[in-house]
Design a protein around this motif. Structure first.
Motif, PDB file in Angstrom:
ATOM      1  N   ALA A  14       0.807  -1.219   0.000  1.00 10.15           N
ATOM      2  CA  ALA A  14       0.000   0.000   0.000  1.00 10.15           C
ATOM      3  C   ALA A  14       0.838   1.265   0.000  1.00 10.15           C
ATOM      4  CB  ALA A  14      -0.911  -0.008   1.219  1.00 10.15           C
ATOM      5  N   ARG A  15       1.658   1.427  -1.000  1.00  6.27           N
ATOM      6  CA  ARG A  15       2.536   2.597  -1.054  1.00  6.27           C
ATOM      7  C   ARG A  15       1.890   3.794  -1.751  1.00  6.27           C
ATOM      8  NH1 ARG A  15       7.834   2.218   0.294  1.00  6.27           N
ATOM      9  NH2 ARG A  15       8.713   0.163   0.658  1.00  6.27           N
ATOM     10  N   LYS A  16       0.924   3.562  -2.616  1.00  2.00           N
ATOM     11  CA  LYS A  16       0.503   4.614  -3.529  1.00  2.00           C
ATOM     12  C   LYS A  16      -0.856   5.229  -3.198  1.00  2.00           C
ATOM     13  CE  LYS A  16       3.211   2.657  -7.312  1.00  2.00           C
ATOM     14  NZ  LYS A  16       3.206   2.141  -8.700  1.00  2.00           N
ATOM     15  N   HIS A  17      -1.339   5.021  -2.012  1.00  3.89           N
ATOM     16  CA  HIS A  17      -2.618   5.622  -1.646  1.00  3.89           C
ATOM     17  C   HIS A  17      -2.442   7.096  -1.287  1.00  3.89           C
ATOM     18  CE1 HIS A  17      -5.523   2.234  -1.404  1.00  3.89           C
ATOM     19  NE2 HIS A  17      -4.405   1.547  -1.458  1.00  3.89           N
ATOM     20  N   ILE A  18      -3.473   7.880  -1.596  1.00  2.18           N
ATOM     21  CA  ILE A  18      -3.487   9.293  -1.247  1.00  2.18           C
ATOM     22  C   ILE A  18      -4.667   9.516  -0.309  1.00  2.18           C
ATOM     23  CG2 ILE A  18      -3.664  11.662  -2.078  1.00  2.18           C
ATOM     24  CD1 ILE A  18      -1.104  10.247  -2.923  1.00  2.18           C
ATOM     25  N   ILE A 154      -8.205  20.919   5.078  1.00  4.04           N
ATOM     26  CA  ILE A 154      -7.930  19.598   4.513  1.00  4.04           C
ATOM     27  C   ILE A 154      -6.432  19.380   4.359  1.00  4.04           C
ATOM     28  CG2 ILE A 154      -8.351  18.015   2.591  1.00  4.04           C
ATOM     29  CD1 ILE A 154     -10.899  19.516   1.981  1.00  4.04           C
ATOM     30  N   GLY A 155      -5.959  18.284   4.957  1.00  4.52           N
ATOM     31  CA  GLY A 155      -4.568  17.871   4.793  1.00  4.52           C
ATOM     32  C   GLY A 155      -4.510  16.660   3.887  1.00  4.52           C
ATOM     33  N   VAL A 156      -3.550  16.645   2.981  1.00  3.67           N
ATOM     34  CA  VAL A 156      -3.448  15.554   2.005  1.00  3.67           C
ATOM     35  C   VAL A 156      -2.039  14.978   2.031  1.00  3.67           C
ATOM     36  CG1 VAL A 156      -3.681  14.891  -0.421  1.00  3.67           C
ATOM     37  CG2 VAL A 156      -5.141  16.702   0.512  1.00  3.67           C
ATOM     38  N   SER A 157      -1.933  13.662   2.087  1.00  4.25           N
ATOM     39  CA  SER A 157      -0.637  12.991   2.003  1.00  4.25           C
ATOM     40  C   SER A 157      -0.858  11.506   1.740  1.00  4.25           C
ATOM     41  CB  SER A 157       0.182  13.218   3.278  1.00  4.25           C
ATOM     42  OG  SER A 157       1.549  12.904   3.041  1.00  4.25           O
ATOM     43  N   SER A 158       0.194  10.715   1.952  1.00  4.27           N
ATOM     44  CA  SER A 158       0.127   9.289   1.619  1.00  4.27           C
ATOM     45  C   SER A 158      -0.123   8.389   2.820  1.00  4.27           C
ATOM     46  CB  SER A 158       1.425   8.868   0.921  1.00  4.27           C
ATOM     47  OG  SER A 158       2.552   9.231   1.697  1.00  4.27           O
ATOM     48  N   SER A 159      -0.354   8.974   3.997  1.00  3.61           N
ATOM     49  CA  SER A 159      -0.677   8.190   5.195  1.00  3.61           C
ATOM     50  C   SER A 159      -1.567   9.034   6.090  1.00  3.61           C
ATOM     51  CB  SER A 159       0.590   7.779   5.952  1.00  3.61           C
ATOM     52  OG  SER A 159       1.182   8.902   6.584  1.00  3.61           O
ATOM     53  N   LYS A 160      -2.257   8.369   7.023  1.00  3.94           N
ATOM     54  CA  LYS A 160      -3.146   9.094   7.925  1.00  3.94           C
ATOM     55  C   LYS A 160      -2.376  10.058   8.818  1.00  3.94           C
ATOM     56  CE  LYS A 160      -6.968   5.766   8.325  1.00  3.94           C
ATOM     57  NZ  LYS A 160      -7.679   4.834   9.240  1.00  3.94           N
ATOM     58  N   SER A 161      -1.214   9.622   9.317  1.00  2.00           N
ATOM     59  CA  SER A 161      -0.436  10.475  10.219  1.00  2.00           C
ATOM     60  C   SER A 161       0.022  11.750   9.532  1.00  2.00           C
ATOM     61  CB  SER A 161       0.783   9.711  10.756  1.00  2.00           C
ATOM     62  OG  SER A 161       0.369   8.656  11.595  1.00  2.00           O
ATOM     63  N   LEU A 162       0.483  11.619   8.279  1.00  2.00           N
ATOM     64  CA  LEU A 162       0.913  12.804   7.534  1.00  2.00           C
ATOM     65  C   LEU A 162      -0.278  13.664   7.127  1.00  2.00           C
ATOM     66  CD1 LEU A 162       3.805  11.460   5.257  1.00  2.00           C
ATOM     67  CD2 LEU A 162       3.991  12.922   7.281  1.00  2.00           C
ATOM     68  N   ALA A 163      -1.413  13.042   6.817  1.00  2.00           N
ATOM     69  CA  ALA A 163      -2.613  13.808   6.476  1.00  2.00           C
ATOM     70  C   ALA A 163      -3.072  14.630   7.681  1.00  2.00           C
ATOM     71  CB  ALA A 163      -3.721  12.869   6.002  1.00  2.00           C
ATOM     72  N   LYS A 164      -2.960  14.034   8.876  1.00  2.00           N
ATOM     73  CA  LYS A 164      -3.318  14.745  10.101  1.00  2.00           C
ATOM     74  C   LYS A 164      -2.386  15.937  10.317  1.00  2.00           C
ATOM     75  CE  LYS A 164      -5.040  15.453  14.256  1.00  2.00           C
ATOM     76  NZ  LYS A 164      -6.353  16.133  14.432  1.00  2.00           N
ATOM     77  N   LEU A 165      -1.096  15.725  10.126  1.00  2.00           N
ATOM     78  CA  LEU A 165      -0.123  16.808  10.263  1.00  2.00           C
ATOM     79  C   LEU A 165      -0.398  17.897   9.229  1.00  2.00           C
ATOM     80  CD1 LEU A 165       2.428  17.873  11.654  1.00  2.00           C
ATOM     81  CD2 LEU A 165       3.783  16.525  10.036  1.00  2.00           C
ATOM     82  N   ALA A 166      -0.745  17.483   8.013  1.00  2.00           N
ATOM     83  CA  ALA A 166      -1.040  18.437   6.939  1.00  2.00           C
ATOM     84  C   ALA A 166      -2.291  19.256   7.252  1.00  2.00           C
ATOM     85  CB  ALA A 166      -1.213  17.698   5.615  1.00  2.00           C
ATOM     86  N   PHE A 178      -3.502  21.867   2.576  1.00  2.00           N
ATOM     87  CA  PHE A 178      -2.049  21.674   2.602  1.00  2.00           C
ATOM     88  C   PHE A 178      -1.744  20.242   2.193  1.00  2.00           C
ATOM     89  CE2 PHE A 178       2.154  20.977   4.461  1.00  2.00           C
ATOM     90  CZ  PHE A 178       2.801  22.175   4.171  1.00  2.00           C
ATOM     91  N   LEU A 179      -0.779  20.092   1.286  1.00  2.00           N
ATOM     92  CA  LEU A 179      -0.393  18.770   0.787  1.00  2.00           C
ATOM     93  C   LEU A 179       1.056  18.481   1.151  1.00  2.00           C
ATOM     94  CD1 LEU A 179      -1.279  17.112  -2.571  1.00  2.00           C
ATOM     95  CD2 LEU A 179       1.114  17.210  -1.875  1.00  2.00           C
ATOM     96  N   ILE A 180       1.291  17.311   1.707  1.00  2.98           N
ATOM     97  CA  ILE A 180       2.655  16.877   2.004  1.00  2.98           C
ATOM     98  C   ILE A 180       3.031  15.781   1.008  1.00  2.98           C
ATOM     99  CG2 ILE A 180       4.214  15.864   3.716  1.00  2.98           C
ATOM    100  CD1 ILE A 180       2.396  16.929   5.902  1.00  2.98           C
ATOM    101  N   GLY A 181       3.819  16.167   0.000  1.00  4.05           N
ATOM    102  CA  GLY A 181       4.315  15.197  -0.971  1.00  4.05           C
ATOM    103  C   GLY A 181       5.594  14.560  -0.466  1.00  4.05           C
ATOM    104  N   SER A 182       6.112  13.603  -1.196  1.00  2.00           N
ATOM    105  CA  SER A 182       7.300  12.861  -0.758  1.00  2.00           C
ATOM    106  C   SER A 182       8.507  13.771  -0.541  1.00  2.00           C
ATOM    107  CB  SER A 182       7.634  11.762  -1.767  1.00  2.00           C
ATOM    108  OG  SER A 182       7.826  12.324  -3.059  1.00  2.00           O
TER     109      SER A 182
END
Length: 405
Positions: A14-18, A154-166, A178-182
Motif C-alpha cells: 500500500a505505497r501509492k494511496h493518497i 484539509i490535509g493531504v498525504s500518503s498516510s493518515k499520520s501525515l494527512a493529520k499533520l497536513a 495543505f499537501l505533504i508530498g514525498s
C-alpha cells in the motif's frame, strides 16, 4: 521481529494511496453560525452543559484571549464582547451527517473519525476529475462550504499520520488546504516537534525526550528494533506512517462506539431525589435514541452524580441480556441511584453511560426470553423514535411514578 516483518509487508502492498483528512474548523461554533448567520464574524463561544466551560471558539473569540476549557466565571464581565451559547449536540450531529454525506459524493471510502473529522481516500480521483490532488481537496472544501456552510481544513498525504499533520498546517492557511508530498516529508519533519505528532501524548513525549528525541525527524531516524523495544508495535506504525507509508487504510466500515455518555449540569444545586430522577430519565432517553440509531443494545449501564464540590459518585450494573428500551434501563438506573444517593449532599450534575454494545443482528436470544414482551418494547421504542422524527426532539418525555411514603 515478526511484527516488523508484517509491517513491511503491509507497506509494500500500500505505497501509492493518497489520503485526505477533512477537519471542520471550530465545528460547534461553525454549526451555530450556519443556522444563525448573524453570529458570523463575531467572538462566539460554545459552552459545555449549561454554561460550564468553553468547548469551541470562533477565531474572533481566540483573538480576545479566550482559551479552550476556560470556565464561564473567568470570562463573564471581563470579555463583554463575547457571545456565549450552550451546546446543542443534536444540531451538531445532524450537520456532521450532512458534511460526511458531501464527502461520500467524492469517494466511496470515507472513514468518519469523529463528529468533525473524516479520512477520505482520494486514490485514483485525479483521472476522474482531471485535476491534481491539491485541486481535488480544494473542490471538496468549496463543496462542503456551499452545501452545508461549514468551513473545513484539509490535509493531504500518503498516510493518515501525515494527512493529520497536513490538516494542522492547513488550518493556518487562508486557502485551508495543505499537501505533504514525498519531497516535503523530510524538511517538514525536521521542523516538527514530537508533541505535534498524532498519537503522541504527554507520557510518551516525556519518554522520547529523555532519549534525546525532540522532533519527528529524530523519531523516524530511530532503528525499528529500538522503537519496537521502547514503544512496541505502535512506535513502528508511527514511524512508517510518518515516512509516508500507509499502515492504516481508510475504511468505511461502521464501528460501534465504546460507550454512549449523556450528562449535563443541573439548573441548580439540589439534593431533591425526584429532581435527579427526572434529569437521569432525560439522559436515558437521549442515550437510548442514539443506541437504536446504531442498531445495537447495551449490556452495561452506569450512572454518576457530581456534587457541588465536584466529587463524583458512580455505580454500574452488567446486564445478562442486551437492552435499548428506556423504561427498562430507567428501572436499572434508579436501583443504582439508591446505592449512591445521599440526601445530605448537594449535586450539580448527573450522567448516564451505556456500554458493552452488541449489534441487533448479532444478538443471541435467551432460551427463556419473553418474545411477546420484547416485541412490545420494540414497537413502543419505534413509536417514540418516529414521533420525534416527525414532531421534533423531546415531543414525548419518559417519567417515573412517585411512590407514596
Amino acid at each position: 521481529m515478526d511484527e516488523i516483518l508484517n509491517i513491511n509487508d503491509n507497506i509494500d502492498m500500500a505505497r501509492k494511496h493518497i489520503i485526505a483528512l477533512v477537519d471542520c474548523d471550530s465545528f460547534f461554533v461553525s454549526c451555530e453560525q450556519a443556522v444563525n448567520p448573524e453570529l458570523k464574524g463575531k467572538p462566539v463561544c460554545v459552552m459545555s452543559g449549561r454554561g460550564q466551560c468553553v468547548i469551541s471558539r470562533s477565531k474572533e473569540a481566540k483573538k480576545l484571549g479566550i482559551r479552550m476549557g476556560m470556565p464561564y466565571f473567568q470570562i463573564e464581565g471581563v470579555m463583554k464582547k463575547a457571545i456565549f451559547i450552550n451546546a446543542n449536540h443534536e444540531l451538531y450531529s445532524e450537520i456532521s451527517k450532512k458534511v460526511m454525506a458531501v464527502l461520500k459524493t467524492f469517494s466511496p471510502l470515507v472513514e468518519v473519525y469523529s463528529i468533525d473529522e473524516a479520512f477520505v481516500d482520494l486514490t485514483g480521483l485525479e483521472r476522474l476529475y482531471k485535476r491534481n490532488y491539491l485541486e481535488i481537496a480544494q473542490m471538496i472544501r468549496e463543496k462542503v462550504k456551499e452545501d452545508v456552510d461549514i468551513p473545513v481544513s484539509i490535509g493531504v498525504s500518503s498516510s493518515k499520520s501525515l494527512a493529520k499533520l497536513a490538516s494542522d498546517k492547513a488550518k493556518k492557511l487562508d486557502e485551508g488546504v495543505f499537501l505533504i508530498g514525498s519531497r516535503k516529508i523530510t524538511p517538514l519533519l525536521q521542523k516538527t516537534s514530537i508533541d505535534e505528532i498524532w498519537g503522541i501524548g504527554k507520557n510518551l513525549s516525556q519518554m522520547l525526550r529523555k532519549h534525546g528525541i525532540l522532533t519527528a525527524y529524530e523519531l523516524i531516524s530511530q532503528d525499528d528494533l529500538w522503537l519496537d523495544k521502547q514503544i512496541g508495535i505502535r512506535g513502528l506504525e508511527m514511524k512508517h506512517e510518518l515516512l509516508g507509508e500507509m499502515i492504516s487504510a481508510v475504511s468505511n466500515e461502521v464501528k460501534l462506539p465504546k460507550s454512549i455518555q449523556k450528562t449535563c449540569a443541573l439548573a441548580k444545586f439540589t439534593s431533591d431525589k425526584d429532581y435527579l430522577k427526572n434529569s437521569l430519565n432525560y439522559h436515558i432517553h437521549r442515550a437510548c435514541v442514539k443506541l437504536r440509531k446504531i442498531n445495537a443494545k447495551c449490556k452495561g449501564v452506569s450512572i454518576f452524580l457530581r456534587t457541588k464540590d465536584f466529587k463524583v459518585y458512580c455505580e454500574k450494573k452488567v446486564l445478562n441480556a442486551g437492552c435499548d428500551f428506556e423504561l427498562e434501563i430507567s428501572d436499572i438506573v434508579f436501583e443504582l441511584l439508591d446505592k449512591i444517593y445521599n440526601p445530605n449532599i448537594l449535586y450539580r450534575s448527573t450522567g448516564v453511560i451505556l456500554d458493552t454494545f452488541v449489534l441487533n443482528s448479532q444478538e443471541q436470544m435467551s432460551l427463556f426470553a419473553d418474545i411477546s414482551a420484547d416485541t412490545k418494547k420494540e414497537k413502543l421504542s419505534q413509536c417514540l423514535d418516529k414521533l420525534e422524527e416527525k414532531f421534533g426532539k423531546d415531543i414525548i418525555q419518559t417519567g417515573f411514578i412517585k411512590k407514596d411514603v
